[in-house]
Each structure stands twice: as structure tokens, then as C-alpha cells.
Design a protein around this motif. Structure first.
Motif, PDB file in Angstrom:
ATOM      1  N   ARG A 180       0.817  -1.220   0.000  1.00  0.00           N
ATOM      2  CA  ARG A 180       0.000   0.000   0.000  1.00  0.00           C
ATOM      3  C   ARG A 180       0.849   1.267   0.000  1.00  0.00           C
ATOM      4  O   ARG A 180       0.329   2.368   0.209  1.00  0.00           O
ATOM      5  CB  ARG A 180      -0.959  -0.004   1.194  1.00  0.00           C
ATOM      6  N   GLY A 181       2.166   1.099  -0.232  1.00  0.00           N
ATOM      7  CA  GLY A 181       3.040   2.248  -0.388  1.00  0.00           C
ATOM      8  C   GLY A 181       3.523   2.872   0.904  1.00  0.00           C
ATOM      9  O   GLY A 181       4.024   4.003   0.899  1.00  0.00           O
ATOM     10  N   ALA A 182       3.407   2.155   2.021  1.00  0.00           N
ATOM     11  CA  ALA A 182       3.832   2.693   3.313  1.00  0.00           C
ATOM     12  C   ALA A 182       5.322   2.501   3.558  1.00  0.00           C
ATOM     13  O   ALA A 182       5.853   3.013   4.547  1.00  0.00           O
ATOM     14  CB  ALA A 182       3.031   2.045   4.439  1.00  0.00           C
ATOM     15  N   LEU A 183       5.987   1.750   2.686  1.00  0.00           N
ATOM     16  CA  LEU A 183       7.427   1.524   2.810  1.00  0.00           C
ATOM     17  C   LEU A 183       8.111   1.926   1.506  1.00  0.00           C
ATOM     18  O   LEU A 183       7.677   1.516   0.421  1.00  0.00           O
ATOM     19  CB  LEU A 183       7.741   0.053   3.106  1.00  0.00           C
ATOM     20  N   ALA A 184       9.156   2.695   1.610  1.00  0.00           N
ATOM     21  CA  ALA A 184       9.965   3.027   0.431  1.00  0.00           C
ATOM     22  C   ALA A 184      10.977   1.925   0.188  1.00  0.00           C
ATOM     23  O   ALA A 184      11.271   1.110   1.083  1.00  0.00           O
ATOM     24  CB  ALA A 184      10.679   4.362   0.651  1.00  0.00           C
ATOM     25  N   ASP A 185      11.531   1.892  -1.021  1.00  0.00           N
ATOM     26  CA  ASP A 185      12.480   0.828  -1.362  1.00  0.00           C
ATOM     27  C   ASP A 185      13.652   0.774  -0.384  1.00  0.00           C
ATOM     28  O   ASP A 185      14.131  -0.296  -0.027  1.00  0.00           O
ATOM     29  CB  ASP A 185      13.003   1.034  -2.787  1.00  0.00           C
ATOM     30  N   GLY A 186      14.116   1.927   0.084  1.00  0.00           N
ATOM     31  CA  GLY A 186      15.247   1.944   1.002  1.00  0.00           C
ATOM     32  C   GLY A 186      14.920   1.453   2.391  1.00  0.00           C
ATOM     33  O   GLY A 186      15.823   1.249   3.205  1.00  0.00           O
ATOM     34  N   GLU A 187      13.631   1.239   2.674  1.00  0.00           N
ATOM     35  CA  GLU A 187      13.206   0.774   3.995  1.00  0.00           C
ATOM     36  C   GLU A 187      12.911  -0.721   4.030  1.00  0.00           C
ATOM     37  O   GLU A 187      12.536  -1.254   5.068  1.00  0.00           O
ATOM     38  CB  GLU A 187      11.946   1.539   4.427  1.00  0.00           C
ATOM     39  N   LEU A 188      13.096  -1.393   2.920  1.00  0.00           N
ATOM     40  CA  LEU A 188      12.755  -2.814   2.845  1.00  0.00           C
ATOM     41  C   LEU A 188      13.842  -3.675   3.474  1.00  0.00           C
ATOM     42  O   LEU A 188      15.031  -3.369   3.403  1.00  0.00           O
ATOM     43  CB  LEU A 188      12.570  -3.234   1.386  1.00  0.00           C
ATOM     44  N   SER A 189      13.422  -4.789   4.068  1.00  0.00           N
ATOM     45  CA  SER A 189      14.384  -5.752   4.585  1.00  0.00           C
ATOM     46  C   SER A 189      15.086  -6.440   3.428  1.00  0.00           C
ATOM     47  O   SER A 189      14.593  -6.468   2.292  1.00  0.00           O
ATOM     48  CB  SER A 189      13.674  -6.802   5.444  1.00  0.00           C
ATOM     49  N   ALA A 190      16.254  -7.023   3.728  1.00  0.00           N
ATOM     50  CA  ALA A 190      16.981  -7.772   2.701  1.00  0.00           C
ATOM     51  C   ALA A 190      16.143  -8.952   2.209  1.00  0.00           C
ATOM     52  O   ALA A 190      16.191  -9.310   1.028  1.00  0.00           O
ATOM     53  CB  ALA A 190      18.314  -8.249   3.255  1.00  0.00           C
ATOM     54  N   ASP A 191      15.351  -9.547   3.103  1.00  0.00           N
ATOM     55  CA  ASP A 191      14.521 -10.692   2.712  1.00  0.00           C
ATOM     56  C   ASP A 191      13.449 -10.278   1.709  1.00  0.00           C
ATOM     57  O   ASP A 191      13.242 -10.947   0.689  1.00  0.00           O
ATOM     58  CB  ASP A 191      13.856 -11.304   3.942  1.00  0.00           C
ATOM     59  N   LEU A 192      12.756  -9.173   1.977  1.00  0.00           N
ATOM     60  CA  LEU A 192      11.713  -8.744   1.039  1.00  0.00           C
ATOM     61  C   LEU A 192      12.333  -8.303  -0.280  1.00  0.00           C
ATOM     62  O   LEU A 192      11.765  -8.558  -1.353  1.00  0.00           O
ATOM     63  CB  LEU A 192      10.877  -7.614   1.631  1.00  0.00           C
ATOM     64  N   THR A 193      13.493  -7.687  -0.220  1.00  0.00           N
ATOM     65  CA  THR A 193      14.178  -7.304  -1.459  1.00  0.00           C
ATOM     66  C   THR A 193      14.485  -8.542  -2.303  1.00  0.00           C
ATOM     67  O   THR A 193      14.316  -8.533  -3.530  1.00  0.00           O
ATOM     68  CB  THR A 193      15.476  -6.557  -1.140  1.00  0.00           C
ATOM     69  N   GLU A 194      14.902  -9.620  -1.639  1.00  0.00           N
ATOM     70  CA  GLU A 194      15.170 -10.873  -2.355  1.00  0.00           C
ATOM     71  C   GLU A 194      13.893 -11.431  -2.974  1.00  0.00           C
ATOM     72  O   GLU A 194      13.882 -11.859  -4.136  1.00  0.00           O
ATOM     73  CB  GLU A 194      15.790 -11.895  -1.403  1.00  0.00           C
ATOM     74  N   VAL A 195      12.806 -11.428  -2.220  1.00  0.00           N
ATOM     75  CA  VAL A 195      11.526 -11.924  -2.723  1.00  0.00           C
ATOM     76  C   VAL A 195      11.051 -11.098  -3.917  1.00  0.00           C
ATOM     77  O   VAL A 195      10.581 -11.647  -4.922  1.00  0.00           O
ATOM     78  CB  VAL A 195      10.469 -11.914  -1.599  1.00  0.00           C
ATOM     79  N   LEU A 196      11.190  -9.792  -3.831  1.00  0.00           N
ATOM     80  CA  LEU A 196      10.799  -8.931  -4.947  1.00  0.00           C
ATOM     81  C   LEU A 196      11.600  -9.256  -6.200  1.00  0.00           C
ATOM     82  O   LEU A 196      11.065  -9.251  -7.315  1.00  0.00           O
ATOM     83  CB  LEU A 196      10.989  -7.461  -4.571  1.00  0.00           C
ATOM     84  N   GLY A 197      12.887  -9.539  -6.013  1.00  0.00           N
ATOM     85  CA  GLY A 197      13.714  -9.905  -7.156  1.00  0.00           C
ATOM     86  C   GLY A 197      13.259 -11.197  -7.796  1.00  0.00           C
ATOM     87  O   GLY A 197      13.215 -11.314  -9.038  1.00  0.00           O
ATOM     88  N   LEU A 198      12.906 -12.184  -6.982  1.00  0.00           N
ATOM     89  CA  LEU A 198      12.411 -13.459  -7.506  1.00  0.00           C
ATOM     90  C   LEU A 198      11.104 -13.260  -8.274  1.00  0.00           C
ATOM     91  O   LEU A 198      10.903 -13.841  -9.346  1.00  0.00           O
ATOM     92  CB  LEU A 198      12.206 -14.453  -6.355  1.00  0.00           C
TER      93      LEU A 198
END
Length: 236
Positions: free
Chosen positions: A47-65
Motif C-alpha cells: 500500500r506504499g507505506a514503505l519506500a524501497d530503502g526501507e525494505l528488509s533484505a529478505d523482502l528485497t530478495e523476494v521482490l527480485g524473484l
């Protein structure tokens, strides 16, 4: 996560602590990545409450997948379907269970079976893993002999038409079920879901992915399987 998880360890020794760590991690993954919990990291990101720089490494990995699968399927697999919130469950399930398997391996377990809602990762082996018949719940249509690998199946027989083709936004058609054997459950589960979303083109697409073997049944009741599928000796 909405599915049962079971663990069998056949090694000697006390792995109670490792087993507890497995289920603690899966509970944590459910809290952090469920799109059905409004305070989860996934929901806040969606819902846009987190900016890309605020994401955990785990969610960043999931987004990449998720992005990789969307590109590889031409949009048939999409965690951002029109009219729905961001939902990476098709990736998170296998990814989180594979990480749980890593906890067991790190604790010294060498022969175990981790079963998450029918998708399994096995260490050691061979383990016999049945593929459920998509139209006869009390029957299997094949039994595999699997060693140090994962098996995941996608279909509509348990949850109805829940897999959508991201290109159309409509339920995927062409297949009754599709099973993938791969080195990790991250790969097996995501590939099975993405291939099912592709419909009739899915089995060939999945078979072309590195390390993947495929067993599929299409809507004409035709069985499609790769030559390297590890079918148990003496069984169909």
C-alpha cells in the motif's frame, strides 16, 4: 500461511532445538510476508507505506524473484495482479520452507523430509514422494524417488481456480496439475505456479529451466513428463 507443515527427521540425535527453530521461522515468515495481515511488511509495502530503502533484505530478495518470474513468463506470473494487492505468496512459500530446511542442515540433520502443504523438500534419500491424482483424491498418478531435492505441485483441485494468468487476469487454463522436481523448493514451487499460469505452454517452459524435471496432466487428460523425472522403480 494457511497450510499444514510437517517434519520428519531420520538422523540419530536430538534435533528438538532445530525443529523448534524451523517452526519459529515459518511463523515469523507468516507474520512478515502475509498479504492478509495489514501490519506485515508485505502489506505495508503493497500500500506504499514503505519506500524501497526501507525494505528488509529478505523482502528485497523476494521482490527480485517475483520480477524474474514475471519477465521469464511474459507476465503470466505476476505478484501484482490488477484489482488485487501485492501478493508474493507463490514465491514466499517455497522460499521460506527452503530456508527452514537450511536451518536443519546447519544443525547437522542429513536425512529429513519437510512437507509444507504437499510441497516437500527432502535431504538424503531416496524418499518416495507421491503426486496426487488431480481428479481422484484417494489416488496417486505417479510416485517419485527423490534425493536431496524438492517436489512442488500446482493445480486447482484443492483451492479452486486460484492461479490466475497475469496476462489476462483470468484463471489459468490448459492444465489440471503440474509438478516440478528441482534442487530447491524455492525453484520448484515458484516454477510450478508460474508454469501453471502459462497454461498449455507451461510444461515446456518449466522443463527448459535449469535443474527442473516436470510431470503434468493437461485438460485433455494427457500426461506430459520429462525424461529425467525420477519415477520410483516398478511404479507408474
Amino acid at each position: 500461511m494457511g497450510f499444514p507443515v510437517s517434519l520428519r527427521i531420520d538422523d540419530e540425535g536430538d534435533f528438538t532445538g532445530a525443529a523448534d527453530a524451523v517452526f519459529a521461522w515459518l511463523r515469523e515468515a507468516d507474520v512478515r510476508f502475509s498479504p492478509f495481515k495489514p501490519d506485515s511488511e508485505v502489506s505495508r509495502y503493497g500500500r506504499g507505506a514503505l519506500a524501497d530503502g526501507e525494505l528488509s533484505a529478505d523482502l528485497t530478495e523476494v521482490l527480485g524473484l517475483c520480477a524474474d518470474l514475471r519477465g521469464a513468463t511474459g507476465g503470466a506470473f505476476d505478484a501484482r495482479l490488477p484489482g488485487r494487492g501485492f501478493d508474493p505468496c507463490a514465491v514466499v512459500k517455497g522460499w521460506s520452507v527452503q530456508r527452514a530446511a537450511g536451518l536443519l542442515t546447519a544443525a547437522g540433520a542429513r536425512r529429513f523430509c519437510l512437507n509444507a502443504g504437499g510441497d516437500v523438500f527432502v535431504s538424503g534419500g531416496p524418499w518416495r514422494v507421491g503426486i496426487r491424482h488431480p481428479e481422484q483424491a484417494d489416488q496417486v498418478c505417479a510416485v517419485l524417488a527423490v534425493t536431496d531435492a524438492a517436489v512442488a505441485t500446482s493445480g486447482g483441485y484443492e483451492r479452486g481456480e486460484h492461479i490466475l494468468d497475469g496476462r489476462t487476469g483470468r484463471p489459468a487454463t490448459g492444465l489440471l496439475s503440474l509438478t516440478v522436481v528441482a534442487p530447491t523448493l524455492t525453484e520448484a514451487d515458484a516454477t510450478a505456479t508460474a508454469a501453471f499460469a502459462l497454461g498449455a505452454d507451461g510444461p515446456a517452459w518449466a522443463a527448459a529451466r535449469t535443474g527442473c524435471e516436470v510431470f503434468a496432466i493437461d485438460t485433455a487428460r494427457q500426461v506430459l513428463r520429462t525424461r529425467g523425472l525420477p519415477v520410483a522403480q516398478g511404479l507408474p
